[in-house]
Design a protein around this motif. Sequence first.
Motif, PDB file in Angstrom:
ATOM      1  N   VAL A  98     -19.951  -5.072  21.881  1.00 38.65           N
ATOM      2  CA  VAL A  98     -19.155  -5.888  22.788  1.00 38.65           C
ATOM      3  C   VAL A  98     -20.023  -7.040  23.265  1.00 38.65           C
ATOM      4  O   VAL A  98     -21.175  -6.835  23.653  1.00 38.65           O
ATOM      5  CB  VAL A  98     -18.662  -5.056  23.998  1.00 38.65           C
ATOM      6  CG1 VAL A  98     -17.874  -5.920  24.962  1.00 38.65           C
ATOM      7  CG2 VAL A  98     -17.824  -3.881  23.524  1.00 38.65           C
ATOM      8  N   ILE A  99     -19.481  -8.241  23.212  1.00 39.82           N
ATOM      9  CA  ILE A  99     -20.215  -9.408  23.680  1.00 39.82           C
ATOM     10  C   ILE A  99     -19.968  -9.532  25.174  1.00 39.82           C
ATOM     11  O   ILE A  99     -18.818  -9.719  25.608  1.00 39.82           O
ATOM     12  CB  ILE A  99     -19.766 -10.685  22.946  1.00 39.82           C
ATOM     13  CG1 ILE A  99     -20.037 -10.535  21.454  1.00 39.82           C
ATOM     14  CG2 ILE A  99     -20.475 -11.909  23.503  1.00 39.82           C
ATOM     15  CD1 ILE A  99     -19.510 -11.666  20.621  1.00 39.82           C
ATOM     16  N   SER A 100     -21.028  -9.403  25.942  1.00 43.28           N
ATOM     17  CA  SER A 100     -20.877  -9.451  27.390  1.00 43.28           C
ATOM     18  C   SER A 100     -20.665 -10.883  27.864  1.00 43.28           C
ATOM     19  O   SER A 100     -20.997 -11.844  27.167  1.00 43.28           O
ATOM     20  CB  SER A 100     -22.119  -8.863  28.066  1.00 43.28           C
ATOM     21  OG  SER A 100     -23.218  -9.744  27.915  1.00 43.28           O
ATOM     22  N   GLN A 101     -20.127 -11.000  29.066  1.00 46.26           N
ATOM     23  CA  GLN A 101     -19.917 -12.315  29.664  1.00 46.26           C
ATOM     24  C   GLN A 101     -21.249 -13.038  29.846  1.00 46.26           C
ATOM     25  O   GLN A 101     -21.355 -14.233  29.617  1.00 46.26           O
ATOM     26  CB  GLN A 101     -19.206 -12.166  31.024  1.00 46.26           C
ATOM     27  CG  GLN A 101     -18.771 -13.474  31.624  1.00 46.26           C
ATOM     28  CD  GLN A 101     -17.739 -14.182  30.761  1.00 46.26           C
ATOM     29  OE1 GLN A 101     -16.760 -13.594  30.348  1.00 46.26           O
ATOM     30  NE2 GLN A 101     -17.965 -15.441  30.474  1.00 46.26           N
ATOM     31  N   GLU A 102     -22.277 -12.291  30.193  1.00 43.69           N
ATOM     32  CA  GLU A 102     -23.596 -12.894  30.371  1.00 43.69           C
ATOM     33  C   GLU A 102     -24.115 -13.461  29.050  1.00 43.69           C
ATOM     34  O   GLU A 102     -24.669 -14.563  29.011  1.00 43.69           O
ATOM     35  CB  GLU A 102     -24.585 -11.869  30.929  1.00 43.69           C
ATOM     36  CG  GLU A 102     -25.941 -12.459  31.239  1.00 43.69           C
ATOM     37  CD  GLU A 102     -26.886 -11.461  31.866  1.00 43.69           C
ATOM     38  OE1 GLU A 102     -27.876 -11.916  32.461  1.00 43.69           O
ATOM     39  OE2 GLU A 102     -26.656 -10.239  31.765  1.00 43.69           O
ATOM     40  N   ASP A 103     -23.922 -12.742  27.943  1.00 45.04           N
ATOM     41  CA  ASP A 103     -24.349 -13.241  26.632  1.00 45.04           C
ATOM     42  C   ASP A 103     -23.625 -14.528  26.263  1.00 45.04           C
ATOM     43  O   ASP A 103     -24.220 -15.461  25.741  1.00 45.04           O
ATOM     44  CB  ASP A 103     -24.114 -12.192  25.540  1.00 45.04           C
ATOM     45  CG  ASP A 103     -25.097 -11.037  25.607  1.00 45.04           C
ATOM     46  OD1 ASP A 103     -26.162 -11.194  26.237  1.00 45.04           O
ATOM     47  OD2 ASP A 103     -24.789  -9.980  25.030  1.00 45.04           O
ATOM     48  N   GLU A 104     -22.302 -14.570  26.527  1.00 52.27           N
ATOM     49  CA  GLU A 104     -21.538 -15.784  26.245  1.00 52.27           C
ATOM     50  C   GLU A 104     -22.064 -16.957  27.067  1.00 52.27           C
ATOM     51  O   GLU A 104     -22.239 -18.065  26.559  1.00 52.27           O
ATOM     52  CB  GLU A 104     -20.057 -15.568  26.566  1.00 52.27           C
ATOM     53  CG  GLU A 104     -19.326 -14.686  25.586  1.00 52.27           C
ATOM     54  CD  GLU A 104     -17.853 -14.536  25.948  1.00 52.27           C
ATOM     55  OE1 GLU A 104     -17.305 -15.419  26.639  1.00 52.27           O
ATOM     56  OE2 GLU A 104     -17.262 -13.534  25.543  1.00 52.27           O
ATOM     57  N   ASN A 105     -22.318 -16.709  28.354  1.00 49.35           N
ATOM     58  CA  ASN A 105     -22.803 -17.771  29.235  1.00 49.35           C
ATOM     59  C   ASN A 105     -24.184 -18.251  28.815  1.00 49.35           C
ATOM     60  O   ASN A 105     -24.467 -19.460  28.819  1.00 49.35           O
ATOM     61  CB  ASN A 105     -22.814 -17.293  30.687  1.00 49.35           C
ATOM     62  CG  ASN A 105     -21.412 -17.113  31.246  1.00 49.35           C
ATOM     63  OD1 ASN A 105     -20.455 -17.645  30.712  1.00 49.35           O
ATOM     64  ND2 ASN A 105     -21.299 -16.346  32.307  1.00 49.35           N
ATOM     65  N   LEU A 106     -25.053 -17.325  28.457  1.00 53.72           N
ATOM     66  CA  LEU A 106     -26.399 -17.716  28.018  1.00 53.72           C
ATOM     67  C   LEU A 106     -26.335 -18.542  26.736  1.00 53.72           C
ATOM     68  O   LEU A 106     -27.086 -19.501  26.568  1.00 53.72           O
ATOM     69  CB  LEU A 106     -27.271 -16.472  27.815  1.00 53.72           C
ATOM     70  CG  LEU A 106     -27.715 -15.779  29.097  1.00 53.72           C
ATOM     71  CD1 LEU A 106     -28.390 -14.450  28.778  1.00 53.72           C
ATOM     72  CD2 LEU A 106     -28.649 -16.676  29.908  1.00 53.72           C
ATOM     73  N   LYS A 107     -25.436 -18.183  25.827  1.00 53.79           N
ATOM     74  CA  LYS A 107     -25.280 -18.948  24.590  1.00 53.79           C
ATOM     75  C   LYS A 107     -24.841 -20.379  24.899  1.00 53.79           C
ATOM     76  O   LYS A 107     -25.364 -21.329  24.320  1.00 53.79           O
ATOM     77  CB  LYS A 107     -24.279 -18.269  23.664  1.00 53.79           C
ATOM     78  CG  LYS A 107     -24.163 -18.943  22.327  1.00 53.79           C
ATOM     79  CD  LYS A 107     -23.357 -18.125  21.355  1.00 53.79           C
ATOM     80  CE  LYS A 107     -23.313 -18.808  20.036  1.00 53.79           C
ATOM     81  NZ  LYS A 107     -23.942 -18.131  18.972  1.00 53.79           N
ATOM     82  N   LEU A 108     -23.899 -20.535  25.821  1.00 49.67           N
ATOM     83  CA  LEU A 108     -23.471 -21.872  26.223  1.00 49.67           C
ATOM     84  C   LEU A 108     -24.639 -22.651  26.831  1.00 49.67           C
ATOM     85  O   LEU A 108     -24.859 -23.813  26.479  1.00 49.67           O
ATOM     86  CB  LEU A 108     -22.322 -21.792  27.229  1.00 49.67           C
ATOM     87  CG  LEU A 108     -21.893 -23.122  27.837  1.00 49.67           C
ATOM     88  CD1 LEU A 108     -21.319 -24.053  26.772  1.00 49.67           C
ATOM     89  CD2 LEU A 108     -20.896 -22.921  28.954  1.00 49.67           C
TER      90      LEU A 108
END
Length: 158
Positions: A98-108
């Motif tokens: 599962v891709i966490s919200q934190e991972d998505e934000n860090l990628k951005l």
Amino acid sequence: MKKYLTHTDFALWEVIVNGDAPAIASASAGTEGLIPPKTAKQKLARKNELKTKSTLLLAIPDEHLLKFHGINFAKTLWEAIKARFQKLISQLEIYGEVISQEDENLKLLRSLPLAWNNIALIMRNKSDLDTLSMDDLYNNLKVYESENKVQSSSSSNS
């Protein structure tokens, strides 16, 4: 990508949503071919279509470009990218990833240009990065951007 296009040039996002492609007509040989744009409106539509498609293709890593190369219109390309992304997410979920919200934000934050390094560092150290939605993160970045523009214009005026 939607946020980027709506921010930089809303007309490009409208091409994806509305399919602002040039008209297609049958050529004399019976095969379909593009009619070259003649009016200013048609030329602008063609320019927006090409610019939008190019922007989308630039966002795709080189190793995946071949999968999308044959798509002619930006709206179709956007749909193919979304479908591919959703398929990858589904496959990850099947395997328990599962891709966490934190991972998505860090990628951005990692994808921002170098000029944004200080702001990205501040945002990375926020305690709510794991619960902050992508839209909220984007809006926070917009606030920093507008503050920087105000500071830049006031320092250049003085």
